[in-house]
Design an enzyme around this catalytic site. Structure first.
Site, PDB file in Angstrom:
ATOM      1  N   GLU A  48     -46.044   6.429  36.664  1.00  0.00           N
ATOM      2  CA  GLU A  48     -47.024   7.508  36.613  1.00  0.00           C
ATOM      3  C   GLU A  48     -47.093   8.034  35.172  1.00  0.00           C
ATOM      4  O   GLU A  48     -46.076   8.124  34.486  1.00  0.00           O
ATOM      5  CB  GLU A  48     -46.585   8.621  37.561  1.00  0.00           C
ATOM      6  CG  GLU A  48     -47.507   9.832  37.581  1.00  0.00           C
ATOM      7  CD  GLU A  48     -46.904  11.016  38.333  1.00  0.00           C
ATOM      8  OE1 GLU A  48     -47.675  11.770  38.931  1.00  0.00           O
ATOM      9  OE2 GLU A  48     -45.652  11.171  38.311  1.00  0.00           O
TER      10      GLU A  48
ATOM     11  N   LYS B  80     -52.949  10.520  44.668  1.00  0.00           N
ATOM     12  CA  LYS B  80     -51.736  11.256  45.027  1.00  0.00           C
ATOM     13  C   LYS B  80     -52.024  12.340  46.065  1.00  0.00           C
ATOM     14  O   LYS B  80     -52.834  13.244  45.837  1.00  0.00           O
ATOM     15  CB  LYS B  80     -51.138  11.868  43.761  1.00  0.00           C
ATOM     16  CG  LYS B  80     -49.731  12.454  43.921  1.00  0.00           C
ATOM     17  CD  LYS B  80     -49.209  12.892  42.558  1.00  0.00           C
ATOM     18  CE  LYS B  80     -47.754  13.324  42.591  1.00  0.00           C
ATOM     19  NZ  LYS B  80     -47.264  13.674  41.241  1.00  0.00           N
TER      20      LYS B  80
ATOM     21  N   CYS C  27     -44.705   9.634  42.754  1.00  0.00           N
ATOM     22  CA  CYS C  27     -43.782  10.691  42.363  1.00  0.00           C
ATOM     23  C   CYS C  27     -43.453  11.658  43.494  1.00  0.00           C
ATOM     24  O   CYS C  27     -42.762  11.302  44.433  1.00  0.00           O
ATOM     25  CB  CYS C  27     -44.333  11.413  41.136  1.00  0.00           C
ATOM     26  SG  CYS C  27     -43.068  12.273  40.149  1.00  0.00           S
TER      27      CYS C  27
END
Length: 345
Positions: A59, A134, A166
């Site tokens: 990321e 995300k 993440c």
């Protein structure tokens, strides 16, 4: 699951993860120059790892973190776009698949609404096979517009792949969602910083074990003037054991071969630790012994999930009753994040 060689085979997918040094960029031109640097790295890695079928970058590896909001909006990409075309050329040249970060991708109502934090899975022909946004931006710091679903796509040699990003990976629900859609490899690209290193290493291993799934983590390294990123990109077997793990070094690479037949055999024939199967066949031994059929219980026993689906606002109020009712906190205020309940007239 094999580690230590540079090869792959018809049954194994050669997967590489990269500790990419977190860049600090400010303009579109700088972003494109950095994308070309990533492209050059792909071609070089393929020379050293001839078995590499899939390469994964962290990321923020393309754009870095734009701490200036104006720069964040100005450099936001379209997909496909200039950045993805650079990656496509590299994938075609190296004959390799890749996972790449775009932070951000322009919202459909750009610039009225915040960009998305996006990953793409690209095949060796330079085609985008999966685009994931995300779901769980790292609030309160990240200002990305949230995505709303996961995907599973057929990757190199037919391996089924899901992408997550993440902070997504701190929620067991997303791992289960991907695995229950058939994912055999869950790719977690992250720009994770200290102090949460130990927790993130543990989480990836635990989720591989709990979901009988391969996990590949690509994390940033270095210091960007704000955060220090801990690296530790890793490839984890579906039994939760680490096959290979980087340290904190910039541009470190780990590589392993993931067997298709092995994970499929384990999911078919595994018994006591076949968590995906057992979740929908609860207590089958006791049910058999009781004369109540031979498949166990399929019904969901977890009230929270039923309530969340049926009544999301009511479930939010329930959670607020034992946490807090505002997104911010008065004891550690963050600019722009409300921390006091709005009074109603």
């Amino acid at each position: 699951m094999l580690h230590g060689d540079i090869t792959s085979s018809n049954d194994t997918i050669g997967v590489a993860v990269v500790n990419y040094k977190m860049p600090r960029l400010h303009t579109k031109a700088e972003v494109l120059d950095n994308a070309r640097k990533i492209a050059d790295m792909i071609v070089g890695m393929k020379t050293g790892l001839p078995g590499m079928d899939l390469v994964i970058f962290p990321e923020y590896s393309t754009h870095g973190i734009m701490y200036d909001s104006k720069e964040m909006y100005e450099t936001a990409s379209t997909v496909p776009g200039d950045e993805t075309e650079i990656f496509a050329e590299a994938c075609r040249k190296a004959k390799v698949w890749g996972v790449f970060s775009l932070t951000g991708e322009r919202h459909e109502e750009h610039p009225k609404k915040a960009p998305y934090n996006t990953l793409i899975l690209m095949n060796d022909k330079g085609e985008i096979v999966q685009k994931y946004r995300k779901i769980m931006p790292w609030v309160p710091i990240e200002g990305w517009y949230p995505g709303n679903c996961t995907y599973v796509s057929e990757g190199p040699k037919g391996l089924k792949i899901s992408l997550i990003i993440c902070d997504d990976g701190n929620y067991p629900e997303i791992w289960r969602d991907c695995a229950m859609k058939g994912a055999e490899l869950i790719v977690r690209c992250q720009g994770y910083m200290y102090p949460a290193k130990d927790q993130q290493v543990i989480m990836a291993k635990a989720m591989a074990w709990a979901n009988n799934v391969y996990v590949a983590v690509a994390n940033a390294s270095g210091f960007d003037g704000v955060y220090s990123y801990f690296g530790h990109s890793a490839i984890i077997g579906f039994d939760g054991r680490t096959l290979g793990e980087c340290g904190e070094e910039d541009y470190g690479v780990q590589y392993a071969q993931l067997s298709k037949s092995l994970i499929r055999d384990a999911r078919k024939n595994g018994q006591s630790q076949n968590h995906l199967f057992k979740l929908l066949h609860r207590g089958y031994t006791g049910m058999i012994n009781s004369g109540d059929g031979d498949r166990g219980v399929a019904a969901c026993p977890y009230d929270f999930y039923a309530k969340w689906v049926a009544d999301p606002e009511g479930t939010r109020e329930m959670v607020e009753s034992f946490t807090r009712s505002t997104v911010g906190t008065e004891e550690c205020p963050i600019e722009g994040i409300p921390n006091k309940k709005v009074a109603h007239r």
